[in-house]
Design an enzyme around this catalytic site. Structure first.
Site: not given
Length: 221
Positions: A46, A138
């Site tokens: 990570c 959108d």
């Protein structure tokens, strides 16, 4: 990712982050967005991933894409770990250039199908997998990729697919295998030859095939 399919409106969730409380659609505004999860703060893969994300953050910014990460750790842990992430990048300076969502109750992780059943914490609870969601202006889901916790992502590939998504959102084309910006693209099958000729002033070339079908049509965007 149960309940979240391509073309669906992405949930307008509220969450605590390293930049304070956000409402996701407000955070995105009119921009594209990329939300990527990681299993845990202060873990090796990570750290390399978020360090890479920080290093290439200007490339996402150039494309009008807002970045945001997520894991099940607290905001405090995110802030402390961010210092390690930035230290991993020897040439990087300053704070992490994107926020991290704190999902310690796993509410978003469950809602978005982010949990990896094979990666369990000390309390026997599943960790978040390495999910990627690309959201359009959108607010609809344009792409999703789900990696297991053991496999780090390739951020060059994420930039490549965003280039493809943004290009194909504007032009009636598709990008072929291994496509990179600047290379030829494919004319979508629903366009007639006359429509294609009118839309693509650089011309259209067709590859001859044994079937005789002329569906491999290329153009320079």
């Amino acid at each position: 990712m149960p309940g979240l399919l391509l073309g669906d409106v992405f949930p307008n969730f509220e969450a605590d982050t390293t930049i304070g409380q956000i409402k996701f659609h407000d955070f995105l505004g009119s921009s594209w967005g990329i939300l990527f999860s990681h299993p845990r703060d202060f873990t090796p893969v990570c750290t390399t991933e978020l360090a890479c994300a920080a290093k290439v953050s200007d490339e996402f910014k150039k494309r009008g894409v807002k970045m945001i990460a997520l894991s099940i750790d607290s905001v405090e842990d995110h802030h402390n770990w961010s210092k390690d992430v930035m230290a991993f990048n020897s040439e990087a300076e300053g704070a992490l250039p994107f926020p991290i969502i704190a999902d310690h109750k796993r509410v978003l992780s469950v809602q978005l199908g982010m949990l990896d059943p094979d990666e369990i914490d000390k309390d026997g609870l599943p960790l978040t997998a390495r999910c990627v969601f690309v959201i359009g202006p959108d607010k609809k889901l344009k792409l999703s990729i789900l990696y297991p916790a053991t496999t780090g992502r390739n951020f060059d590939e994420l930039l490549r697919v965003i280039d493809s998504l943004q290009l194909t959102a504007q032009k009636k084309v598709a990008t072929p295998v291994d496509w990179k910006p600047g290379q030829k693209v494919m004319v979508i099958p629903s366009l007639s030859d006359s429509e294609a000729a009118a839309l693509f002033p650089n011309g259209v070339t067709t590859k001859e095939l044994p079937s005789g079908k002329k569906y491999l049509r290329y153009t320079q965007p």
